[in-house]
Design a protein around this motif. Structure first.
Motif, PDB file in Angstrom:
ATOM      1  N   LEU A 140      43.559  47.901  40.050  1.00 32.44           N
ATOM      2  CA  LEU A 140      43.355  48.507  41.362  1.00 32.44           C
ATOM      3  C   LEU A 140      41.929  48.250  41.848  1.00 32.44           C
ATOM      4  CD1 LEU A 140      44.581  50.235  43.538  1.00 32.44           C
ATOM      5  CD2 LEU A 140      43.866  52.258  42.288  1.00 32.44           C
ATOM      6  N   VAL A 141      40.986  48.462  40.948  1.00 33.89           N
ATOM      7  CA  VAL A 141      39.585  48.250  41.317  1.00 33.89           C
ATOM      8  C   VAL A 141      39.352  46.790  41.716  1.00 33.89           C
ATOM      9  CG1 VAL A 141      37.232  48.217  40.417  1.00 33.89           C
ATOM     10  CG2 VAL A 141      38.736  50.149  39.908  1.00 33.89           C
ATOM     11  N   VAL A 142      39.950  45.890  40.938  1.00 36.19           N
ATOM     12  CA  VAL A 142      39.801  44.474  41.249  1.00 36.19           C
ATOM     13  C   VAL A 142      40.372  44.161  42.625  1.00 36.19           C
ATOM     14  CG1 VAL A 142      40.634  42.192  40.623  1.00 36.19           C
ATOM     15  CG2 VAL A 142      39.726  43.690  38.871  1.00 36.19           C
ATOM     16  N   ASP A 143      41.568  44.677  42.897  1.00 34.43           N
ATOM     17  CA  ASP A 143      42.192  44.433  44.197  1.00 34.43           C
ATOM     18  C   ASP A 143      41.304  44.925  45.327  1.00 34.43           C
ATOM     19  OD1 ASP A 143      44.286  43.314  43.007  1.00 34.43           O
ATOM     20  OD2 ASP A 143      45.735  44.923  43.403  1.00 34.43           O
ATOM     21  N   ILE A 144      40.779  46.130  45.150  1.00 30.13           N
ATOM     22  CA  ILE A 144      39.965  46.722  46.217  1.00 30.13           C
ATOM     23  C   ILE A 144      38.704  45.909  46.428  1.00 30.13           C
ATOM     24  CG2 ILE A 144      38.632  48.741  46.887  1.00 30.13           C
ATOM     25  CD1 ILE A 144      40.715  50.405  45.341  1.00 30.13           C
ATOM     26  N   SER A 145      38.063  45.546  45.316  1.00 29.75           N
ATOM     27  CA  SER A 145      36.810  44.814  45.485  1.00 29.75           C
ATOM     28  C   SER A 145      37.082  43.442  46.084  1.00 29.75           C
ATOM     29  CB  SER A 145      36.080  44.694  44.152  1.00 29.75           C
ATOM     30  OG  SER A 145      36.921  44.132  43.190  1.00 29.75           O
ATOM     31  N   TYR A 146      38.218  42.882  45.755  1.00 29.50           N
ATOM     32  CA  TYR A 146      38.618  41.603  46.326  1.00 29.50           C
ATOM     33  C   TYR A 146      38.728  41.734  47.843  1.00 29.50           C
ATOM     34  CZ  TYR A 146      41.111  37.114  46.166  1.00 29.50           C
ATOM     35  OH  TYR A 146      41.499  35.825  46.303  1.00 29.50           O
ATOM     36  N   ALA A 147      39.381  42.802  48.249  1.00 27.96           N
ATOM     37  CA  ALA A 147      39.562  43.032  49.682  1.00 27.96           C
ATOM     38  C   ALA A 147      38.222  43.249  50.364  1.00 27.96           C
ATOM     39  CB  ALA A 147      40.471  44.222  49.906  1.00 27.96           C
ATOM     40  N   LEU A 148      37.305  43.874  49.648  1.00 27.06           N
ATOM     41  CA  LEU A 148      36.000  44.138  50.250  1.00 27.06           C
ATOM     42  C   LEU A 148      35.185  42.857  50.370  1.00 27.06           C
ATOM     43  CD1 LEU A 148      35.022  47.532  48.588  1.00 27.06           C
ATOM     44  CD2 LEU A 148      35.897  47.102  50.900  1.00 27.06           C
ATOM     45  N   ILE A 149      35.262  41.989  49.362  1.00 27.75           N
ATOM     46  CA  ILE A 149      34.477  40.759  49.392  1.00 27.75           C
ATOM     47  C   ILE A 149      35.027  39.796  50.430  1.00 27.75           C
ATOM     48  CG2 ILE A 149      33.722  38.758  48.060  1.00 27.75           C
ATOM     49  CD1 ILE A 149      34.089  40.426  45.548  1.00 27.75           C
ATOM     50  N   ASP A 150      36.327  39.663  50.413  1.00 23.06           N
ATOM     51  CA  ASP A 150      36.941  38.654  51.274  1.00 23.06           C
ATOM     52  C   ASP A 150      37.725  39.334  52.386  1.00 23.06           C
ATOM     53  OD1 ASP A 150      38.191  36.586  52.445  1.00 23.06           O
ATOM     54  OD2 ASP A 150      38.958  35.692  50.595  1.00 23.06           O
ATOM     55  N   PRO A 151      37.173  39.365  53.572  1.00 23.73           N
ATOM     56  CA  PRO A 151      37.817  40.115  54.656  1.00 23.73           C
ATOM     57  C   PRO A 151      39.179  39.546  55.053  1.00 23.73           C
ATOM     58  CG  PRO A 151      35.860  38.930  55.427  1.00 23.73           C
ATOM     59  CD  PRO A 151      35.936  38.724  53.961  1.00 23.73           C
ATOM     60  N   ARG A 152      39.472  38.311  54.621  1.00 25.20           N
ATOM     61  CA  ARG A 152      40.764  37.756  55.008  1.00 25.20           C
ATOM     62  C   ARG A 152      41.911  38.412  54.238  1.00 25.20           C
ATOM     63  NH1 ARG A 152      39.462  31.754  53.681  1.00 25.20           N
ATOM     64  NH2 ARG A 152      38.516  32.970  52.037  1.00 25.20           N
ATOM     65  N   VAL A 153      41.565  38.965  53.083  1.00 22.49           N
ATOM     66  CA  VAL A 153      42.617  39.562  52.255  1.00 22.49           C
ATOM     67  C   VAL A 153      42.957  40.942  52.791  1.00 22.49           C
ATOM     68  CG1 VAL A 153      43.173  40.414  49.963  1.00 22.49           C
ATOM     69  CG2 VAL A 153      41.894  38.297  50.239  1.00 22.49           C
TER      70      VAL A 153
END
Lengths: 345, 311, 618
Positions: free
Chosen positions: A329-342
Motif C-alpha cells: 500500500l505504501v509503495v502504491d501511494i508513494s508511486y502515485a505521489l512521485i508520478d502524477p500520471r499514475v
C-alpha cells in the motif's frame, strides 16, 4: 485515493484470515500423534501411552479441524498467540524479541542494494551491449545463480574463519552483557546500532555493525542483481524517449542527459521495486539468519516449520502478511505521489 | 522464431548458456553408462565406505563395501570415488551424475505445473473479470502473503520426505507469479479487435482463451518460466539444506551440498581440506542455474517489446 | 568516480571492524566463560525441566540435598543436608522406608532469604503435585507415593475413570473435593515431613536408587524457596488448591523464567534460544565461585561454534563426535576424549506389531511379500538379526571409534554391565544364516520376507544402522528385503506410539545413575520402550523379567542387586530381545586456558558442558 486506501485496508483482515486458515488447514493434515512431535522430541519422556494421551488432550491436538481453528482464533481474539515450543516462550514474546533484529538487518541490507544496484544498472544501460555492460550483466547473473547458503557459508569462512573480521550472531558476548543486563543501556528503538549511538556507546555500535555486515552482504547480493536488471531496462527504455533525443539534439552534455534527464524518470519504477524488495527480503532472511545464527524471525521461522510448531509458523506468517499488505500500500501511494500520471483506482 | 534462435546463438552469453545446458542434458541421458547403478533404485547413491567423514578424491572403495556389492551380484566397476565421498561415504561423482536427472525433473516438473495452474487461474480471472477475478486474485494474494520458503518448508515437513513432496510444495506455493503475469497481459489484449470479433462470432470462451488470447500473451510467462527452472532447483537445494528435502542418500545436488555443511571449513591449518565435498556439488548447482539464467535473460531481452530492434 | 568512493567506504568499514575484533579477541576475559552449544532450555522451573539444556542451567542455580562426589556416580557428599544418610549412620531406616536429612543452617537464597527445612519439604511437595504430562515428577512420586503419577492416585481415591472426569470446564466438581484434598493431606504431606531442623522422607516402597534421585544434577529434587515461589504465583502449599497448580500450560507456569536458588550462580538474563547469562552469587554457602560470569550461547550451526572456539570467542563448545577431527589439532584447544556417558542406542524388535492399517508389514503374511505381525516373536529371527549387525565396523566408522558395546540394556559402569564375551553377539553371516534357516520352521528361509525399517530423517547414524541391516540381510538371503525408510520425526513418533515400527533404533539417556533406570525401560512390562513390544513380549516379561526387576528395586544389598541385573543381561542376550548397538563415548572440547573441569556422566550437559563452580581461567 482515500477510498483506494480504505478499500485496501478492508482487504487486510480478509488476507490475514485466509493466511491463518490456509496454514491451519495444512497442519490439520497431521494426526494428533504426529502433532505431538512438536512438544516431544524424544519418546523417552513419555513413560507410557497414557502420558501421550494426556499431552494430546492438554494441547488440544485431537480437536478436529474446524473446532481446533475456532479454539485458536478465540485465543487470538484475546491477543493470545499461544506458546512456541520452538522458541520456548510465548509466540508473541518471540516475535517481539526477534522482529527488531530482523528489521535492522533488512533495513541495512536495502541501502547497499539500492546504491550498488541502481548505480551499476545505470552504467550498464549507458554502455548498452558493450563489454562493460556484458561483464556487469554476467556478474549479476552469476550472483543470481549462487545459492544463498553456499554464499553465506563462504562469507562466514573467509571473513570470520580466516580474517576474523565479521563474527556471527548479533553481538559479542561482552556487548551482550552490557545491552541485555543492568539499566545502563536504554532501549529506544531496539535497533542495536541506533540504540548504541543514542546511549553514546560507540564500541557497541561498531560491534553491532561488524555482526551485521556478513548477513547484509549475503541477504542483498541477489537483490542488487535484480535491481540492476530493472534499472537497466528502465533506463534503456527512457533513453529512447523523445525528450531525451530532443535533449541530445539540443546538444546537452551526455553526462547531464543521463544523470539529470533520464535517470530521474527511469528511477520511478525502480522505487516501486525497491519498496517491494524490502518486503521480499523479510522472506529471504530465513537462510541468511540460519547461516549466521542471527537471532531474528527467519531463523526462528525455519526451525518452527521443521518442528511443525504451527503456532509459531502462523505468528510469523501473520506478521509477514501484514507487512506485505501495508508495504504494498505504501509503495502504491508513494508511486502515485512521485508520478502524477499514475492514478490509484 | 528463427529470429529468436539466431539471436540466442549470436549472443555470447546465451551461447554459453545453451552449451552448458546441452552438456547437462547429455550427462542426464548417458548417466547409466558413466555411473552404472548398484541398487535397484538408481537414485540411491552407493556408499564407498561406512565412514561418516568425507574422503578425498581418488578414495578407493573399502573391502567390506566391495564384499557387499559382490555378494549382491553387483561387481564394482568404479574402484575410486574420483570426486571423493560425501559425509557417510556416499560417492560424490555418482550423486552428481544422477543428480542431474533429479535437477531437470525438479526444475521442469515444478515450473510446468505451476505455470499450468498459473495460466488457468490468471486467464480465467482476467477473461471473466468481476467477482471471479476478485476471488481468484484475493486467493493469489493470500498465497503470496506467506513467505515462499517457509510455506514450502511447512508443506514438505507435513507431507514427509521425498522429492515428489518437494515438488508438490514448490508447485503449491509457486504458481502465483505466473497467474499475475498472464492476467496482466490478457487484460491488455482482451479488448482488442480480433478477440471482440471472435466473441461476436459466438466462439466459446474456452476456445477464445486457449486459441486467441494465450498464444499472444504467453511469451513473458515462458521467459519467467525458463529463469525459474534454475531458481526452483536452488530452492529445492535450500530445502535440503534446511533439512526437509530429498531423503538421505538420494542423488540430489542440494543434499550433497548440505552434506558438506558441517565440513565447509576443515581443521585449522588444513583449511578447506574437505573442499571437494562442497566444491563439486556447488559448481554443478551454480552452472546449472547459470545456464538457465543466461538463456532466460537473453530471451527476455529479445522478447521485451520495448527493446525490439535494439539488440 | 563514484565507484571508488563507495569502495573506499566499504574498505574503511572492514578495516575498522577488523581492528576491533583483533583487540578484543587477544584478551580472553578471565572472569567470564562462554559455552556455545545447541538448543536452549525449555524452562527454568526445576519441576518442569526434563531436558538437558534446562537441567544444566538449573544445576548451576539450584542446590540439592546431596551431591555426587565429583567424578563418582556412587559416592555422595552433603549439600543442603549436612550429612549423607546411610544405613550405618542410622539416617536410613533398616527397612529402607525412612530417610532423614539434617538441614544445613545459614544457607542463603539468591534473594537473601535463609533456607529452612520448610523450603525443602515444599520443594518436594510442589514437585509431586506439579507432575506435568511428560515431565520428571514420576521419579519422586514413584518412591514417595507408590504411584506413577499424582493423577493415578487421585483417580483411585475419587473412584472415577479419568482424571478429567472430576472437572467441568476446568472447575473441580464439588463431590470430588474431599478425595482431592485427601491426596494432599494423606499422601503428599505425609511423604515429606519436617521435624526440627530435619526433613524426613517416608517412602511408600523400598527404593534402592532413591539417593541418586535426590542428588545434585536432578532438577526435580532441587530446593526452591517457598515464600518466594508463592509470591511468584506458584502453589501456596494448601491442600485444597493443589489441583489448580497441577500440570499447567507452559505460559501459566509462574517459575518458567524466574529463579531463586541457593546455587553458586544467579540468573541475570535469559533470552530464549539466544543466550543465557549467569552471575556469581557471592553469598553461596560453599564460598563464591571463581568465575564472575557464565554465558551460555545457543548456536545450532556447527561451523559457527567451531569458529567461535578457534577465535577464542567461546571457551567451551559442543562438538558432534562426527566432527571431532576438525578440532583435534586446533591450536590452544584441548580435546578430552574417552569420557563415559550414560547413554546407549538400541534397535528394538517388537514381538507383536499393530497390524491395523500398518503398511510396513507388506502383505502381512509370511509369503515373501511381507511379514506377519508377530514376526519377531520367533527367537531365531531375533537371533539372526543379532548376528547380522557389523557392530565393530559400525563403532569404528560411523561412530568414529567413540563408542563401546553393551551386552544387554545396561551401560558401563552400571550394575548388569559385564565384559563376559559369551554375552555379546558378534557379526557372523554364517551363524545368522543358521538361525534364519530355523526360523518359522524353515518357512522364512524358503519364502523370504519384506518390510520397512525406519530411521528418523536427518539422523545419519541411524540411517547407517538401517543401511547395514538392509544390505547384510540381502547378502544372507536375496529374498530378504528390508527397505530403509527415512521419515520425519512426527511420523516416527506416531508410528512408534501406534506400535507399527517393525525395527526401530532409539537411545536412552540416564535420568539417574542406576541400573533400575534401564531395566524396566528395555525389559519391563511397563517400560518406556518394552511397553511397546506387543502382547507376547509383555506376557514373557511378566513371567521372567518383572519379578527380577522388582526384587532388585527392593533389595538393599548391592551384591544381590548386581547378580539380579546380570541375570537380566543374560536373559536379554539369550532371548536376543534387542540389538544392543553401542554406548557412545563422549568428548569435551575447551580452550586450554579453562581449568578445573571434571567429568561426571550423570550431570546434565556433561561431558560437553561443565560444573562451572569449579571452573576458572588461567
Amino acid at each position: 485515493m482515500l477510498s483506494y486506501i480504505i478499500r485496501r485496508l478492508l482487504i487486510l483482515p480478509l488476507i490475514l484470515f485466509g493466511v491463518t486458515f490456509l496454514i491451519f488447514a495444512l497442519f490439520s493434515l497431521l494426526s494428533p500423534m504426529e502433532r505431538l512431535a512438536t512438544y516431544i522430541n524424544n519418546p523417552s519422556v513419555l513413560k507410557n501411552p497414557q502420558a501421550a494421551q494426556r499431552l494430546i488432550e492438554k494441547y488440544h491436538l485431537d480437536d478436529p479441524f474446524p473446532a481446533g481453528y475456532i479454539y485458536w482464533v478465540q485465543s487470538l481474539m484475546r491477543l493470545d498467540f499461544g506458546w512456541s515450543p520452538t522458541a520456548n516462550q510465548p509466540v508473541w514474546e518471540a516475535i517481539k524479541q526477534r522482529f527488531p533484529a530482523t528489521m535492522e538487518l533488512v533495513f541495512y541490507s536495502i541501502i547497499p542494494v539500492i546504491l550498488v544496484g541502481i548505480w551499476l544498472g545505470v552504467i550498464s544501460s549507458v554502455h548498452h551491449n558493450d563489454l562493460l555492460d556484458q561483464t556487469i550483466r554476467v556478474t549479476a547473473i552469476i550472483g543470481w545463480s549462487l545459492p544463498t547458503f553456499i554464499f553465506g557459508l563462504l562469507v562466514l569462512f573467509i571473513f570470520y574463519g580466516i580474517l576474523g573480521w565479521l563474527p556471527p550472531g548479533r553481538l559479542s558476548t561482552w556487548a551482550q552483557y552490557i545491552v541485555y543486563t543492568g539499566d545502563s543501556f536504554k532501549h529506544y528503538t531496539h535497533f542495536i546500532t541506533i540504540d548504541a549511538l543514542l546511549n553514546g556507546r560507540l564500541d557497541i555500535f561498531w560491534d553491532a555493525i561488524k555482526h551485521l555486515i556478513g548477513p547484509i552482504i549475503t541477504l542483498s547480493y541477489i537483490s542488487w542483481a535484480y535491481l540492476l536488471r530493472i534499472t537497466r531496462s528502465s533506463m534503456l527504455d527512457t533513453l529512447r524517449k523523445d525528450y531525451i533525443r530532443t535533449a541530445r539534439a539540443k546538444g546537452v552534455e551526455e553526462k547531464k542527459v543521463i544523470h539529470q534527464h533520464a535517470q530521474k524518470n527511469a528511477l520511478i519504477p525502480v522505487v516501486t521495486v525497491a519498496g517491494m524488495m524490502i518486503i521480499q527480503m523479510l522472506g529471504g532472511v530465513v537462510i541468511t539468519e540460519t547461516v549466521f545464527t542471527y537471532p531474528g524471525l527467519g531463523y526462528w521461522a525455519a526451525s518452527s516449520a521443521q518442528q511443525l510448531d504451527y503456532g509459531s509458523v502462523i505468528g510469523f506468517a501473520l506478521l509477514f502478511a501484514f507487512m506485505m499488505v501495508i508495504g504494498n500500500l505504501v509503495v502504491d501511494i508513494s508511486y502515485a505521489l512521485i508520478d502524477p500520471r499514475v492514478k490509484l483506482e | 522464431m528463427y529470429r529468436i534462435i539466431k539471436k540466442l546463438l549470436g549472443n555470447s552469453a546465451s551461447l554459453i548458456g545453451l552449451l552448458l545446458l546441452l552438456v547437462f542434458i547429455l550427462i542426464a541421458i548417458i548417466a547409466p553408462y558413466i555411473a552404472p547403478p548398484l541398487f535397484p533404485d538408481p537414485y540411491q547413491i552407493p556408499r564407498m565406505s561406512w565412514d561418516i567423514e568425507p574422503q578425498p578424491p581418488g578414495f578407493s572403495i573399502t573391502d567390506d563395501m566391495r564384499f557387499i556389492y559382490e555378494s549382491l551380484g553387483k561387481p564394482v566397476t568404479r574402484e575410486q570415488a574420483i570426486f571423493g565421498t560425501a559425509q557417510g561415504g556416499y560417492d560424490i561423482f555418482y550423486g552428481l551424475i544422477w543428480g542431474t536427472r533429479t535437477a531437470f525433473r525438479v526444475g521442469i516438473i515444478t515450473v510446468v505445473f505451476s505455470m499450468f495452474i498459473g495460466i488457468i487461474v490468471g486467464s480465467i480471472a482476467a477473461y471473466f473479470g468481476g467477482w471471479i477475478d476478485e476471488v481468484l486474485m484475493r486467493l493469489t494474494d493470500i498465497f503470496l502473503s506467506i513467505p515462499f520458503l517457509v510455506a514450502a518448508m511447512v508443506l514438505t515437513t507435513i507431507l514427509g520426505r521425498g522429492l515428489d513432496k518437494v515438488i508438490i510444495a514448490l508447485v503449491a506455493f509457486g504458481w502465483m507469479g505466473y497467474a499475475r503475469v498472464i492476467r496482466g497481459s490478457i487484460l491488455s489484449t482482451k479488448e482488442e479487435a480480433y478477440v471482440m470479433a471472435a466473441k461476436a462470432l459466438g466462439v466459446k470462451d474456452f476456445r477464445i482463451i486457449a486459441f486467441h488470447l494465450l498464444p499472444n500473451t504467453i511469451f513473458p510467462v515462458l521467459v519467467q518460466a525458463s529463469m525459474n527452472i534454475g531458481s526452483m532447483v536452488v530452492t529445492a537445494a535450500a530445502l535440503s539444506f534446511l533439512g526437509v528435502g530429498a531423503p538421505l542418500g538420494y542423488a540430489d545436488w542440494g543434499q550433497m551440498v548440505s552434506f558438506a555443511r558441517n565440513w565447509i571449513i576443515g581443521a585449522p591449518g588444513k583449511a578447506g581440506e574437505y573442499w571437494y565435498a562442497v566444491f563439486f556439488p556447488g559448481i554443478f548447482i551454480i552452472l546449472f542455474v547459470l545456464s538457465w539464467n543466461l538463456v532466460g535473460d537473453t530471451l527476455r531481452d529479445i522478447l521485451d517489446p520495448r527493446l525490439r530492434g535494439e539488440l | 568516480m563514484k565507484s571508488k568512493k563507495i569502495l573506499s567506504i566499504f574498505l574503511a568499514l572492514f578495516l575498522i571492524a577488523g581492528m576491533g575484533t583483533i583487540v578484543s579477541a587477544q584478551v580472553p576475559n578471565p572472569d567470564r566463560i562462554v559455552y556455545a552449544e545447541i538448543g536452549g532450555p525449555e524452562t527454568l522451573d526445576p519441576h518442569w525441566c526434563y531436558d538437558t539444556a534446562s537441567g544444566e542451567v538449573i544445576f548451576e542455580i539450584y542446590d540439592n540435598l546431596i551431591a555426587y562426589d565429583k567424578e563418582s556416580i556412587e559416592d555422595f557428599v552433603p549439600m543442603i543436608s549436612t550429612e549423607v544418610p546411610t544405613a550405618e549412620n542410622g539416617l536410613i531406616s533398616e527397612d529402607g522406608l525412612t530417610y532423614t536429612f539434617p538441614i544445613r543452617e545459614g544457607v542463603k537464597f539468591h534473594n537473601g532469604a535463609v533456607l529452612t527445612p520448610e523450603d525443602v519439604a515444599y520443594s518436594f511437595k510442589r514437585g509431586m503435585i506439579f507432575d506435568r504430562a511428560g515431565g520428571p515428577s514420576w521419579m519422586i512420586i514413584e518412591p514417595l507415593l507408590g504411584y506413577e503419577s499424582i493423577e493415578e492416585l487421585a483417580v483411585g481415591l475419587a473412584g472415577v475413570e479419568n482424571y478429567s472426569d472430576m472437572f467441568d470446564d476446568g472447575e473441580l466438581l464439588p463431590e470430588y473435593k474431599d478425595a482431592m484434598v485427601k491426596v494432599c493431606t494423606d499422601y503428599v504431606d505425609k511423604a515429606v515431613a519436617v521435624d526440627g531442623n530435619k526433613v524426613i522422607f517416608n517412602l511408600a516402597q523400598a527404593y534402592s536408587p532413591f539417593m541418586k534421585i535426590l542428588s545434585h544434577g536432578a532438577g526435580w529434587s532441587a530446593i526452591i524457596n517457598k515464600a518466594w515461589s508463592i509470591e511468584q504465583g506458584a502453589w501456596d502449599g494448601k491442600a485444597d488448591t493443589w489441583w489448580e497448580y497441577h500440570d499447567p500450560q507452559n505460559e501459566e507456569d509462574p517459575l518458567y523464567s524466574v529463579t531463586c536458588g541457593t546455587g553458586p550462580f544467579k540468573l541475570v538474563r535469559w533470552v530464549p534460544e539466544e543466550t543465557l547469562m549467569l552471575e556469581r552469587f557471592d553469598d553461596h554457602w560453599r564460598g563464591p565461585a571463581k568465575l564472575k560470569e557464565v554465558v551460555f550461547q545457543y548456536i545450532n550451526e556447527w561451523t559457527t561454534r567451531k569458529l567461535m572456539l578457534q577465535r577464542g570467542d567461546a571457551d567451551i563448545i559442543y562438538v558432534p563426535v562426527t566432527n571431532m577431527n576438525e578440532v583435534e589439532e586446533m591450536e590452544g584447544v584441548e580435546v578430552i576424549k574417552g569420557l563415559p556417558t550414560l547413554i546407549n542406542v538400541v534397535t528394538n524388535m517388537p514381538w507383536e506389531l499393530n497390524a491395523e492399517g500398518n503398511a510396513n508389514l507388506g502383505s502381512g503374511k509370511l509369503d515373501g511379500e511381507g511379514i506377519p505381525a508377530n514376526f519377531f516373536s520367533d527367537i531365531h529371527v531375533r537371533r539372526g538379526f543379532s548376528y547380522l549387525f557389523p557392530y565393530d565396523t559400525f563403532i569404528e566408522k560411523t561412530a568414529q571409534g567413540q563408542g563401546i558395546r553393551n551386552p544387554g540394556p545396561f551401560p558401563k559402569p552400571l550394575q548388569g554391565y559385564t565384559e563376559d564375551p559369551e554375552l555379546y553377539y558378534q557379526f557372523d553371516i554364517e551363524k545368522a544364516k543358521e538361525e534364519f534357516k530355523l526360523a518359522w520352521d524353515g518357512e522364512l528361509w524358503e519364502k523370504g520376507c519384506k518390510f520397512n525399517i525406519f530411521y528418523n530423517e536427518g539422523n545419519d547414524v541411524r540411517k547407517a544402522v538401517c543401511d547395514m541391516l538392509s544390505t547384510y540381510a540381502k547378502i544372507v538371503n536375496p529374498k530378504f528385503e528390508l527397505t530403509p525408510v527415512g521419515v520425519q520425526w512426527s511420523s516416527y513418533l506416531k508410528q512408534f506410539l501406534a506400535e507399527q515400527l517393525p525395527m526401530f533404533t532409539i537411545g536412552w539417556l540416564a535420568d539417574y545413575a542406576d541400573a533400575y533406570n534401564w531395566a524396566p525401560t528395555y525389559l519391563g512390562t511397563n517400560g518406556t520402550y518394552s511397553g511397546f513390544y506387543g502382547k507376547p513380549y509383555l506376557d514373557f516379561a511378566k513371567e521372567n523379567t518383572d519379578p527380577l526387576i522388582e526384587k532388585a528395586l527392593k533389595s538393599v544389598d548391592p551384591q544381590e542387586q548386581k547378580a539380579i541385573y546380570e541375570e537380566l543381561t543374560r536373559i536379554a542376550h539369550e532371548q536376543a530381545v534387542s540389538l544392543y548397538l553401542y554406548q557412545p563415548i563422549g568428548i569435551h572440547v575447551q580452550r586450554d586456558w579453562v581449568k578445573g573441569w571434571y567429568h561426571n556422566s550423570v550431570i546434565s550437559g556433561l561431558p560437553e558442558g561443565a560444573d562451572f563452580y569449579y571452573i576458572y581461567k588461567e
